[in-house]
Design a protein around this motif. Structure first.
Motif, PDB file in Angstrom:
ATOM      1  N   ALA A  32       1.136  -7.134  -6.503  1.00  0.00           N
ATOM      2  CA  ALA A  32       2.549  -6.744  -6.475  1.00  0.00           C
ATOM      3  C   ALA A  32       3.141  -6.757  -7.879  1.00  0.00           C
ATOM      4  O   ALA A  32       3.807  -5.802  -8.306  1.00  0.00           O
ATOM      5  N   TYR A  33       2.893  -7.835  -8.614  1.00  0.00           N
ATOM      6  CA  TYR A  33       3.425  -7.931  -9.977  1.00  0.00           C
ATOM      7  C   TYR A  33       2.850  -6.833 -10.871  1.00  0.00           C
ATOM      8  O   TYR A  33       3.567  -6.239 -11.687  1.00  0.00           O
ATOM      9  N   SER A  34       1.561  -6.563 -10.720  1.00  0.00           N
ATOM     10  CA  SER A  34       0.938  -5.545 -11.575  1.00  0.00           C
ATOM     11  C   SER A  34       1.494  -4.155 -11.265  1.00  0.00           C
ATOM     12  O   SER A  34       1.672  -3.334 -12.171  1.00  0.00           O
ATOM     13  N   LYS A  35       1.785  -3.885  -9.988  1.00  0.00           N
ATOM     14  CA  LYS A  35       2.368  -2.590  -9.615  1.00  0.00           C
ATOM     15  C   LYS A  35       3.766  -2.419 -10.204  1.00  0.00           C
ATOM     16  O   LYS A  35       4.226  -1.295 -10.422  1.00  0.00           O
ATOM     17  N   LEU A  36       4.435  -3.550 -10.456  1.00  0.00           N
ATOM     18  CA  LEU A  36       5.777  -3.510 -11.039  1.00  0.00           C
ATOM     19  C   LEU A  36       5.732  -3.682 -12.562  1.00  0.00           C
ATOM     20  O   LEU A  36       6.768  -3.892 -13.199  1.00  0.00           O
ATOM     21  N   ASP A  37       4.516  -3.614 -13.128  1.00  0.00           N
ATOM     22  CA  ASP A  37       4.305  -3.761 -14.578  1.00  0.00           C
ATOM     23  C   ASP A  37       4.777  -5.115 -15.102  1.00  0.00           C
ATOM     24  O   ASP A  37       5.220  -5.232 -16.249  1.00  0.00           O
ATOM     25  N   ARG A  38       4.665  -6.127 -14.275  1.00  0.00           N
ATOM     26  CA  ARG A  38       5.011  -7.490 -14.688  1.00  0.00           C
ATOM     27  C   ARG A  38       3.701  -8.250 -14.922  1.00  0.00           C
ATOM     28  O   ARG A  38       3.291  -9.107 -14.154  1.00  0.00           O
ATOM     29  N   ASP A  39       3.045  -7.869 -16.020  1.00  0.00           N
ATOM     30  CA  ASP A  39       1.686  -8.343 -16.280  1.00  0.00           C
ATOM     31  C   ASP A  39       1.591  -9.849 -16.495  1.00  0.00           C
ATOM     32  O   ASP A  39       0.593 -10.472 -16.123  1.00  0.00           O
ATOM     33  N   GLU A  76       0.824  -1.207   0.000  1.00  0.00           N
ATOM     34  CA  GLU A  76       0.000   0.000   0.000  1.00  0.00           C
ATOM     35  C   GLU A  76       0.860   1.258   0.000  1.00  0.00           C
ATOM     36  O   GLU A  76       0.433   2.307  -0.484  1.00  0.00           O
ATOM     37  N   ARG A  77       2.082   1.163   0.545  1.00  0.00           N
ATOM     38  CA  ARG A  77       2.973   2.331   0.516  1.00  0.00           C
ATOM     39  C   ARG A  77       3.428   2.628  -0.911  1.00  0.00           C
ATOM     40  O   ARG A  77       3.847   3.747  -1.216  1.00  0.00           O
ATOM     41  N   ALA A  78       3.375   1.598  -1.767  1.00  0.00           N
ATOM     42  CA  ALA A  78       3.596   1.753  -3.212  1.00  0.00           C
ATOM     43  C   ALA A  78       4.999   2.203  -3.598  1.00  0.00           C
ATOM     44  O   ALA A  78       5.219   2.660  -4.721  1.00  0.00           O
ATOM     45  N   GLU A  79       5.963   2.075  -2.690  1.00  0.00           N
ATOM     46  CA  GLU A  79       7.351   2.352  -3.043  1.00  0.00           C
ATOM     47  C   GLU A  79       7.940   1.103  -3.704  1.00  0.00           C
ATOM     48  O   GLU A  79       7.707  -0.014  -3.227  1.00  0.00           O
ATOM     49  N   PRO A  80       8.695   1.258  -4.797  1.00  0.00           N
ATOM     50  CA  PRO A  80       9.227   0.082  -5.504  1.00  0.00           C
ATOM     51  C   PRO A  80       9.968  -0.897  -4.603  1.00  0.00           C
ATOM     52  O   PRO A  80       9.788  -2.111  -4.718  1.00  0.00           O
ATOM     53  N   GLU A  81      10.793  -0.371  -3.675  1.00  0.00           N
ATOM     54  CA  GLU A  81      11.543  -1.277  -2.801  1.00  0.00           C
ATOM     55  C   GLU A  81      10.613  -2.025  -1.841  1.00  0.00           C
ATOM     56  O   GLU A  81      10.862  -3.190  -1.494  1.00  0.00           O
ATOM     57  N   ASP A  82       9.533  -1.367  -1.423  1.00  0.00           N
ATOM     58  CA  ASP A  82       8.555  -2.030  -0.557  1.00  0.00           C
ATOM     59  C   ASP A  82       7.821  -3.134  -1.313  1.00  0.00           C
ATOM     60  O   ASP A  82       7.568  -4.217  -0.775  1.00  0.00           O
ATOM     61  N   ILE A  83       7.474  -2.851  -2.553  1.00  0.00           N
ATOM     62  CA  ILE A  83       6.747  -3.839  -3.356  1.00  0.00           C
ATOM     63  C   ILE A  83       7.633  -5.050  -3.633  1.00  0.00           C
ATOM     64  O   ILE A  83       7.188  -6.197  -3.542  1.00  0.00           O
ATOM     65  N   GLU A  84       8.898  -4.805  -3.948  1.00  0.00           N
ATOM     66  CA  GLU A  84       9.840  -5.904  -4.189  1.00  0.00           C
ATOM     67  C   GLU A  84       9.999  -6.757  -2.929  1.00  0.00           C
ATOM     68  O   GLU A  84      10.007  -7.989  -2.996  1.00  0.00           O
ATOM     69  N   PHE A  85      10.132  -6.093  -1.791  1.00  0.00           N
ATOM     70  CA  PHE A  85      10.275  -6.798  -0.515  1.00  0.00           C
ATOM     71  C   PHE A  85       9.037  -7.647  -0.251  1.00  0.00           C
ATOM     72  O   PHE A  85       9.132  -8.834   0.095  1.00  0.00           O
ATOM     73  N   ALA A  86       7.866  -7.027  -0.414  1.00  0.00           N
ATOM     74  CA  ALA A  86       6.607  -7.738  -0.168  1.00  0.00           C
ATOM     75  C   ALA A  86       6.461  -8.929  -1.105  1.00  0.00           C
ATOM     76  O   ALA A  86       6.009 -10.007  -0.697  1.00  0.00           O
ATOM     77  N   MET A  87       6.856  -8.748  -2.349  1.00  0.00           N
ATOM     78  CA  MET A  87       6.743  -9.823  -3.324  1.00  0.00           C
ATOM     79  C   MET A  87       7.589 -11.024  -2.908  1.00  0.00           C
ATOM     80  O   MET A  87       7.124 -12.176  -2.940  1.00  0.00           O
ATOM     81  N   GLN A  88       8.827 -10.773  -2.488  1.00  0.00           N
ATOM     82  CA  GLN A  88       9.697 -11.858  -2.044  1.00  0.00           C
ATOM     83  C   GLN A  88       9.128 -12.557  -0.809  1.00  0.00           C
ATOM     84  O   GLN A  88       9.177 -13.784  -0.685  1.00  0.00           O
ATOM     85  N   GLU A  89       8.571 -11.761   0.089  1.00  0.00           N
ATOM     86  CA  GLU A  89       7.998 -12.337   1.303  1.00  0.00           C
ATOM     87  C   GLU A  89       6.770 -13.188   0.978  1.00  0.00           C
ATOM     88  O   GLU A  89       6.591 -14.284   1.525  1.00  0.00           O
ATOM     89  N   LEU A  90       5.943 -12.710   0.085  1.00  0.00           N
ATOM     90  CA  LEU A  90       4.736 -13.448  -0.292  1.00  0.00           C
ATOM     91  C   LEU A  90       5.078 -14.762  -0.995  1.00  0.00           C
ATOM     92  O   LEU A  90       4.413 -15.783  -0.785  1.00  0.00           O
ATOM     93  N   ILE A  91       6.106 -14.739  -1.823  1.00  0.00           N
ATOM     94  CA  ILE A  91       6.548 -15.966  -2.500  1.00  0.00           C
ATOM     95  C   ILE A  91       6.986 -17.001  -1.463  1.00  0.00           C
ATOM     96  O   ILE A  91       6.659 -18.194  -1.569  1.00  0.00           O
TER      97      ILE A  91
END
Length: 262
Positions: A163-170, A119-134
């Motif tokens: 997370a992927y969509s926010k990083l344009d990884r459709d 929700e903070r929408a910072e790229p580094e936060d999204i990357e971190f969240a993505m790794q954690e979710l995986i």
């Protein structure tokens, strides 16, 4: 309300009161109760109590972020910090996104923190969240009871898709969305109805996926998948949550009784 600062039971009284107010979506008052609860328990004296306090404060702050757009960043920053504290109380390292949780409590806390970071929408936060979710997706079968795995996989897949969509990884977002729909196609109605927040989360996950699918370029593939989502939403809308709920007037009575404790 007068509570003995040294009383473990006194702290739990505030914790219970906060949980009730959280249930009533009174997030401001819930946050105050949980914060006072943490002060009473010494924030470190009882690790278990402190974990509950930090987690519940963070839940309140996360919901306040969604309710108050003007203060969203401030509330999210506080929520992430308190989720970090909660993870430390459980013996985890909040700085490592791919650390396997040691318990269901840590699993849940890491999932909720990932949502706050996104929700903070910072790229580094999204990357971190993505790794954690995986990581959470891979360890879910070892942490979550077997009858709830579908529920948590669906929640995690929904979050991963975002997370992927926010990083344009459709492409990856689309893959997660397909898996999300498959989870609901496989699960039986009775299991959704029995799962706490099963219907609510299913609606949120599927509606979010449908909105995102309408925005991507792969029109035909997205359209076919959206039809499947619509079918699942229609099915879920006809279900009834079997988890008992307490009428608001009864919650109010409980709050009144708790606040009179001295």
């Amino acid at each position: 309300m007068v509570i003995d600062p040294g009383s473990e039971g006194g702290g739990q009284t505030l914790n219970v009161l906060g949980v009730i107010k959280l249930r009533l979506e009174d997030y401001i008052e819930a946050e105050k109760c949980f914060d006072e609860f943490l002060n009473l328990s010494g924030r470190s004296r009882f690790l278990r109590e402190s974990f509950q306090g930090y987690r519940n404060v963070a839940l309140s702050e996360y919901n306040l972020a969604l309710k108050e757009p003007g203060k969203k960043k401030d509330w999210l920053d506080k929520a992430v910090i308190n989720y970090d504290h909660a993870i430390r109380c459980l013996g985890g390292d909040p700085k490592i996104p791919n650390q396997q949780p040691r318990s269901r409590d840590e699993f849940n806390t890491r999932y909720n923190r990932s949502c706050a970071k996104m929700e903070r929408a910072e790229p580094e936060d999204i990357e971190f969240a993505m790794q954690e979710l995986i990581t959470l997706k891979s360890v879910a079968p070892n942490i979550v009871p077997s009858h709830e795995i579908w529920h948590w996989r669906a929640n995690i897949l929904s979050a991963l898709s975002k997370a992927y969509s926010k990083l344009d990884r459709d492409e990856e977002a689309l893959r997660c969305t397909k898996e999300l729909v498959q989870e609901y196609e496989r699960v039986e109605n009775k299991d959704i109805e029995k799962q706490p927040f099963g219907i609510q989360n299913a609606k949120q996950n599927l509606q979010s996926a449908s909105i995102w699918l309408k925005q991507i370029a792969k029109a035909k593939e997205a359209e076919d998948l959206d039809q499947k989502i619509t079918k699942q939403l229609e099915r879920i809308n006809n279900l009834s949550q079997s988890v008992p709920s307490i009428p608001l007037k009864d919650w109010s009575t409980v709050i009144s009784q708790i606040e009179q404790i001295e």
